[in-house]
Design an enzyme around this catalytic site. Sequence first.
Site, PDB file in Angstrom:
ATOM      1  N   GLU A  41      -1.643 -10.201  -6.106  1.00 20.91           N
ATOM      2  CA  GLU A  41      -1.663 -10.968  -7.365  1.00 20.91           C
ATOM      3  C   GLU A  41      -0.826 -10.280  -8.432  1.00 20.91           C
ATOM      4  O   GLU A  41      -0.052 -10.917  -9.157  1.00 20.91           O
ATOM      5  CB  GLU A  41      -3.102 -11.111  -7.881  1.00 20.91           C
ATOM      6  CG  GLU A  41      -4.017 -11.892  -6.970  1.00 20.91           C
ATOM      7  CD  GLU A  41      -4.750 -11.022  -5.959  1.00 20.91           C
ATOM      8  OE1 GLU A  41      -4.159 -10.041  -5.455  1.00 20.91           O
ATOM      9  OE2 GLU A  41      -5.919 -11.324  -5.664  1.00 20.91           O
TER      10      GLU A  41
ATOM     11  N   CYS B  24      -9.471  -9.127  -7.173  1.00 19.20           N
ATOM     12  CA  CYS B  24     -10.266  -7.970  -7.608  1.00 19.20           C
ATOM     13  C   CYS B  24     -10.386  -7.984  -9.134  1.00 19.20           C
ATOM     14  O   CYS B  24      -9.691  -8.735  -9.842  1.00 19.20           O
ATOM     15  CB  CYS B  24      -9.636  -6.669  -7.119  1.00 19.20           C
ATOM     16  SG  CYS B  24      -8.222  -6.121  -8.088  1.00 19.20           S
TER      17      CYS B  24
ATOM     18  N   CYS C 150      -7.139  -7.322 -11.106  1.00 19.56           N
ATOM     19  CA  CYS C 150      -6.227  -8.482 -11.141  1.00 19.56           C
ATOM     20  C   CYS C 150      -6.746  -9.565 -12.079  1.00 19.56           C
ATOM     21  O   CYS C 150      -5.969 -10.209 -12.786  1.00 19.56           O
ATOM     22  CB  CYS C 150      -6.014  -9.028  -9.732  1.00 19.56           C
ATOM     23  SG  CYS C 150      -5.024  -7.935  -8.698  1.00 19.56           S
TER      24      CYS C 150
ATOM     25  N   GLU D  82       0.833  -1.214   0.000  1.00 19.22           N
ATOM     26  CA  GLU D  82       0.000   0.000   0.000  1.00 19.22           C
ATOM     27  C   GLU D  82       0.863   1.257   0.000  1.00 19.22           C
ATOM     28  O   GLU D  82       2.097   1.197   0.062  1.00 19.22           O
ATOM     29  CB  GLU D  82      -0.953  -0.051   1.190  1.00 19.22           C
ATOM     30  CG  GLU D  82      -1.885  -1.261   1.084  1.00 19.22           C
ATOM     31  CD  GLU D  82      -2.940  -1.336   2.166  1.00 19.22           C
ATOM     32  OE1 GLU D  82      -2.831  -0.617   3.190  1.00 19.22           O
ATOM     33  OE2 GLU D  82      -3.884  -2.129   1.983  1.00 19.22           O
ATOM     34  N   ASN D  83       0.184   2.415  -0.093  1.00 15.64           N
ATOM     35  CA  ASN D  83       0.896   3.680  -0.235  1.00 15.64           C
ATOM     36  C   ASN D  83       0.087   4.801   0.405  1.00 15.64           C
ATOM     37  O   ASN D  83      -1.149   4.781   0.340  1.00 15.64           O
ATOM     38  CB  ASN D  83       1.102   3.949  -1.735  1.00 15.64           C
ATOM     39  CG  ASN D  83       1.968   5.156  -1.989  1.00 15.64           C
ATOM     40  OD1 ASN D  83       1.510   6.283  -1.971  1.00 15.64           O
ATOM     41  ND2 ASN D  83       3.243   4.901  -2.206  1.00 15.64           N
ATOM     42  N   ALA D  84       0.782   5.786   0.973  1.00 14.91           N
ATOM     43  CA  ALA D  84       0.114   6.907   1.644  1.00 14.91           C
ATOM     44  C   ALA D  84      -0.800   7.683   0.696  1.00 14.91           C
ATOM     45  O   ALA D  84      -1.783   8.292   1.128  1.00 14.91           O
ATOM     46  CB  ALA D  84       1.159   7.842   2.257  1.00 14.91           C
TER      47      ALA D  84
END
Length: 146
Positions: A64, A100, A103, A53-55
């Site tokens: 995946e 998802c 993916c 994840e990222n801010a």
Amino acid sequence: MSEMINFEEIPVKEMIRAALEARKKAYTPYSHYQVGAALLTRELRIYTGCNVENAAYSPGICAERVAIVKAVSEGWRKWKAIAIAGGPEGEEIRQFAFPCGVCRQVMREFVNPDEFVVIVAKNTEEYKIYKLCELLPEGFGPENLA
Ligand code: THU
């Protein structure tokens, strides 16, 4: 559909173990939802991935696709199957984590959806097996642009 899968060629439990191990590396300070994936190439190599994840949120990537881009970037584009295990951080996995839509579409780029196997797992004893065509019916793929 799953009764038509040749399981002899797919080390299901080994793949699930690899996905669970990869899940431990997930970087999830925002969702606290941790996913691991293990992609089996035609040559029986396993590439793993975790979600990162990222801010800024949108740069985050699913487990995946991490496994997929690792394999493609090292030259392995033919695959048999992917195993996925996901759930809230710090808990045993109680639900199946399905890939998802993005993916599923990225898988569709490289595989025959009638053959590619998707395993969703809670652990090495509790898992479900699908073909990609069941999870992404009537998909759009490279042949549509040929
Ligand atoms: N996530 C995956 O890694 N794979 C999926 O198939 C579903 C969602 C991640 C993205 C995000 O880091 C977190 O799970 C919550 O959506």
